[in-house]
Design a protein around this motif. Structure first.
Motif, PDB file in Angstrom:
ATOM      1  N   MET A  97       0.827  -1.189   0.000  1.00  0.00           N
ATOM      2  CA  MET A  97       0.000   0.000   0.000  1.00  0.00           C
ATOM      3  C   MET A  97       0.873   1.255   0.000  1.00  0.00           C
ATOM      4  O   MET A  97       1.919   1.260   0.642  1.00  0.00           O
ATOM      5  N   ALA A  98       0.423   2.296  -0.703  1.00  0.00           N
ATOM      6  CA  ALA A  98       1.244   3.502  -0.830  1.00  0.00           C
ATOM      7  C   ALA A  98       1.468   4.167   0.520  1.00  0.00           C
ATOM      8  O   ALA A  98       0.595   4.186   1.367  1.00  0.00           O
ATOM      9  N   GLU A  99       2.696   4.676   0.721  1.00  0.00           N
ATOM     10  CA  GLU A  99       2.995   5.457   1.936  1.00  0.00           C
ATOM     11  C   GLU A  99       2.528   6.885   1.700  1.00  0.00           C
ATOM     12  O   GLU A  99       2.806   7.470   0.654  1.00  0.00           O
ATOM     13  N   LEU A 100       1.827   7.464   2.649  1.00  0.00           N
ATOM     14  CA  LEU A 100       1.374   8.839   2.493  1.00  0.00           C
ATOM     15  C   LEU A 100       2.249   9.718   3.361  1.00  0.00           C
ATOM     16  O   LEU A 100       2.269   9.588   4.567  1.00  0.00           O
ATOM     17  N   SER A 101       3.029  10.602   2.723  1.00  0.00           N
ATOM     18  CA  SER A 101       3.916  11.435   3.538  1.00  0.00           C
ATOM     19  C   SER A 101       3.581  12.916   3.347  1.00  0.00           C
ATOM     20  O   SER A 101       2.911  13.293   2.398  1.00  0.00           O
ATOM     21  N   ALA A 102       4.064  13.726   4.293  1.00  0.00           N
ATOM     22  CA  ALA A 102       3.684  15.137   4.319  1.00  0.00           C
ATOM     23  C   ALA A 102       4.206  15.884   3.096  1.00  0.00           C
ATOM     24  O   ALA A 102       5.385  15.799   2.772  1.00  0.00           O
ATOM     25  N   PRO A 103       3.348  16.634   2.402  1.00  0.00           N
ATOM     26  CA  PRO A 103       3.818  17.400   1.246  1.00  0.00           C
ATOM     27  C   PRO A 103       4.470  18.705   1.681  1.00  0.00           C
ATOM     28  O   PRO A 103       4.354  19.121   2.819  1.00  0.00           O
ATOM     29  N   GLY A 104       5.162  19.343   0.749  1.00  0.00           N
ATOM     30  CA  GLY A 104       5.783  20.630   1.046  1.00  0.00           C
ATOM     31  C   GLY A 104       4.733  21.724   1.164  1.00  0.00           C
ATOM     32  O   GLY A 104       3.551  21.505   0.927  1.00  0.00           O
ATOM     33  N   ARG A 105       5.243  22.952   1.510  1.00  0.00           N
ATOM     34  CA  ARG A 105       4.328  24.051   1.826  1.00  0.00           C
ATOM     35  C   ARG A 105       3.430  24.427   0.633  1.00  0.00           C
ATOM     36  O   ARG A 105       2.239  24.615   0.771  1.00  0.00           O
ATOM     37  N   MET A 118      -4.973  -6.336  18.362  1.00  0.00           N
ATOM     38  CA  MET A 118      -5.548  -6.839  17.111  1.00  0.00           C
ATOM     39  C   MET A 118      -4.535  -7.760  16.416  1.00  0.00           C
ATOM     40  O   MET A 118      -4.876  -8.847  15.963  1.00  0.00           O
ATOM     41  N   ARG A 119      -3.297  -7.298  16.356  1.00  0.00           N
ATOM     42  CA  ARG A 119      -2.257  -8.084  15.684  1.00  0.00           C
ATOM     43  C   ARG A 119      -2.050  -9.420  16.413  1.00  0.00           C
ATOM     44  O   ARG A 119      -1.962 -10.476  15.785  1.00  0.00           O
ATOM     45  N   ARG A 128      -7.848  -7.666   5.650  1.00  0.00           N
ATOM     46  CA  ARG A 128      -6.806  -6.958   4.865  1.00  0.00           C
ATOM     47  C   ARG A 128      -7.110  -7.053   3.366  1.00  0.00           C
ATOM     48  O   ARG A 128      -6.897  -6.102   2.620  1.00  0.00           O
ATOM     49  N   ALA A 129      -7.601  -8.225   2.955  1.00  0.00           N
ATOM     50  CA  ALA A 129      -7.916  -8.406   1.525  1.00  0.00           C
ATOM     51  C   ALA A 129      -9.046  -7.458   1.115  1.00  0.00           C
ATOM     52  O   ALA A 129      -9.010  -6.852   0.032  1.00  0.00           O
ATOM     53  N   ILE A 130     -10.029  -7.311   1.974  1.00  0.00           N
ATOM     54  CA  ILE A 130     -11.150  -6.398   1.667  1.00  0.00           C
ATOM     55  C   ILE A 130     -10.637  -4.956   1.581  1.00  0.00           C
ATOM     56  O   ILE A 130     -10.976  -4.209   0.660  1.00  0.00           O
ATOM     57  N   LEU A 172      -6.618  -1.735  11.239  1.00  0.00           N
ATOM     58  CA  LEU A 172      -5.805  -2.857  10.753  1.00  0.00           C
ATOM     59  C   LEU A 172      -4.328  -2.639  11.069  1.00  0.00           C
ATOM     60  O   LEU A 172      -3.737  -1.667  10.602  1.00  0.00           O
ATOM     61  N   PRO A 173      -3.720  -3.538  11.848  1.00  0.00           N
ATOM     62  CA  PRO A 173      -2.275  -3.397  12.097  1.00  0.00           C
ATOM     63  C   PRO A 173      -1.509  -3.653  10.810  1.00  0.00           C
ATOM     64  O   PRO A 173      -1.995  -4.361   9.922  1.00  0.00           O
ATOM     65  N   THR A 174      -0.315  -3.086  10.693  1.00  0.00           N
ATOM     66  CA  THR A 174       0.474  -3.321   9.477  1.00  0.00           C
ATOM     67  C   THR A 174       0.845  -4.805   9.395  1.00  0.00           C
ATOM     68  O   THR A 174       0.944  -5.480  10.420  1.00  0.00           O
ATOM     69  N   ASP A 175       1.066  -5.287   8.156  1.00  0.00           N
ATOM     70  CA  ASP A 175       1.382  -6.721   7.947  1.00  0.00           C
ATOM     71  C   ASP A 175       2.617  -7.101   8.736  1.00  0.00           C
ATOM     72  O   ASP A 175       3.544  -6.321   8.836  1.00  0.00           O
TER      73      ASP A 175
END
Ligand code: FAD
Length: 487
Positions: A1-9, A453-454, A466-468, A484-487
């Motif tokens: 899954m894509a990592e979402l990181s903080a964008p610039g100003r 949960m994990r 996770r599949a859903i 959902l905990p990370t894999d």
């Protein structure tokens, strides 16, 4: 899954402008004070700063915002009244996120008296939904301590329970239709109100309890019920917790299943409430250690007797049964409300527990459920272990549903930071799972129970979840890092 990181100003500004193009400038908040309010919740334990807060006013605006977030790789954090207790409705630190605050979608669309259903938007405050039903002579029975602030979308997304589950079920059982926006921006319009619809996978049931990880709920249809006209509310001091299910079953048999409330209030919890709020009268009679708040209700006026303040109480049947239970030595004392004010006072006692615990120092809260017949065994074992390790448990619970809020605090003279919380938690969850219980009965997972949960969720179920998630939200934009905990 894509990592979402903080964008610039500049990206941030561009993104806020995109949102403003959808909901209008006044409905995009970016000033630090607002971001800090929307970046935290009732618990105060989870805090982070989103890029912005958007306040959509319609389902199509929600869909456009979801598409904008997917395009920009920005996480979406749906938010209602921020009364959730697991950190599900606040962003994660370091994550580029948009809080989608649903409070403007606050219309009661219809109350259908004939069908006995109500269609409400996700931003309607729970208490306002209750009031709307009442104005039509009906009742919307979902209720709990946060009803004045929490919203319908939040209650559904956590599949909230509360006080009346025994008779009417959880938010899921009350919901017969849903409208929602999925992670690709498509709109599910299933506001059918149908009680029967076997046309495959139930998207409504997938979204309920999903804590905003599969889509944004924008509206829902709920079942309504006849308004109770007569009630008996009482606080019972009982001989032992092991006899609670005898009281419940005999009350149900006697009243044809009219028990609405069956709440567990043992002495330590009642003591801490009355110590914290000295105006609350202590209702538990010695030598009893276990108290029960019960409420039985009927819509049939012919079953009722009038009280001096004009309210109606269920006739002899409940009082006769309580007298029988006292003769049998199961109930040691019963304080029966003689007026609406006394009923309110008993409810105030029950609803003050969380505030009382919070006011008395650090605590570890659980929200667990067990088969009814195993509860006494669990509580005895955990109370013994707590005493040994220096904890003071402060437990209450929706006992009729097998749901306990078993909270751990420091015993008198012990310092919280010195106590072996990890050891206690391990034993508590080991014991719980061995007795066939659940580690989250009604509050959900959010951020707070990811480790449990994990470790404790059945692997096959976790893999299916996770599949859903991957199938519906391949970009991972919908409330990532929750449930959902990370894999
Ligand atoms: P929030 O806290 O804002 O959000 C909760 C979760 O739902 C988050 O994951 C969020 O992302 C998601 N969400 C919110 N809106 C949407 C939406 N429109 N679409 C998709 N996802 C969304 N719970 C019980 O079950 N029983 C109780 O007895 C009970 N008592 C409580 C008493 C008190 C004093 C408090 C503070 C809380 C209590 N709760 C209880 C917790 C309960 O989970 C929340 O109060 C309520 O269900 C959450 O509603 P909210 O609008 O505040 O949601």
């Amino acid at each position: 899954m894509a990592e979402l990181s903080a964008p610039g100003r500049s990206d941030r500004q561009g993104f806020s402008e995109t949102c403003a193009g959808i909901v209008g400038e006044a409905n995009v908040l970016t000033d630090p004070a607002a971001l800090s309010v929307y970046g935290t919740d009732w618990t105060g334990q989870y805090t982070a700063t989103p890029l912005a807060v958007a306040r959509p006013g319609s389902t199509s605006e929600v869909a456009a915002l979801v598409r904008a977030c997917a395009d920009a790789g920005v996480a979406i954090v749906p938010q209602g009244g921020r009364t959730g207790l697991c950190g599900g409705g606040v962003p994660l630190a370091g994550q580029a996120s948009l809080v989608l605050s649903m409070g403007r979608m606050n219309r009661v669309r219809t109350v259908d008296e004939a069908a006995r259903t109500m269609t409400v938007e996700a931003g309607v405050i729970l208490e306002s939904a209750q009031d709307a039903a009442e104005q039509h002579g009906l009742t919307f029975p979902l209720t709990f301590g946060a009803k004045g602030s929490c919203m319908i979308g939040g209650a559904l997304s956590t599949n909230a329970g509360g006080m009346n589950v025994l008779r009417y079920g959880t938010a899921r059982e009350l919901c017969v239709g849903i409208e929602a926006v999925l992670p690709d921006g498509s709109i599910v319009n299933a506001l059918t109100g149908l009680r029967k619809d076997n046309t495959g996978y139930d998207i409504k049931d997938l979204l309920i309890g999903a804590e905003g990880t599969l889509g944004i709920i924008t509206a829902a249809v709920f079942k309504l019920y006849p308004q109770p006209r007569a009630r008996t509310t009482a606080f019972l001091s009982i001989a032992s917790l092991a006899q609670a299910h005898t009281v419940l079953n005999r009350l149900q048999d006697q009243t044809g299943g009219a028990v609405e409330v069956f709440e567990f209030m043992p002495r330590p919890a009642v003591d801490v409430i009355c110590r914290t709020f000295p105006n609350i009268r202590h209702p538990l009679s010695r030598p009893a250690e276990t108290g029960l708040l019960i409420e039985v209700a009927t819509s049939r006026a012919d079953d009722a007797e009038g009280l001096p303040d004009g309210s109606l109480r269920l006739n002899g049947q409940v009082l006769d049964l309580l007298a029988e239970l006292m003769e049998d030595g199961v109930v040691l004392d019963a304080m029966v409300a003689q007026s609406e004010q006394q009923r309110t006072d008993l409810w105030h006692l029950r609803e003050s527990i969380l505030e009382a615990i919070t006011a008395n120092g650090p605590a570890y809260h659980t929200d667990i459920s067990l088969p009814l017949a195993r509860i006494a065994e669990f509580v005895t074992a955990m109370d013994d272990l707590s005493a040994e390790l220096g904890f003071q448990p402060l437990t209450v619970g929706h006992l009729g549903d097998g749901n306990l809020h078993y909270a751990l605090t420091a015993a008198q003279g012990r310092r919280w930071n010195d106590l072996p919380l990890d050891t206690m938690r391990q034993s508590l969850f080991d014991n719980l799972m061995a007795l066939g219980g659940s580690f989250s009965a009604e509050h959900g997972i959010g951020q707070s129970k990811l480790d449990v949960m994990r470790a404790r969720k059945e692997p096959a179920q976790l893999a299916a979840m996770r599949a859903i998630k991957r199938a519906l939200d391949p970009k991972g934009v919908m409330n990532p890092g929750k449930l959902l905990p990370t894999d």
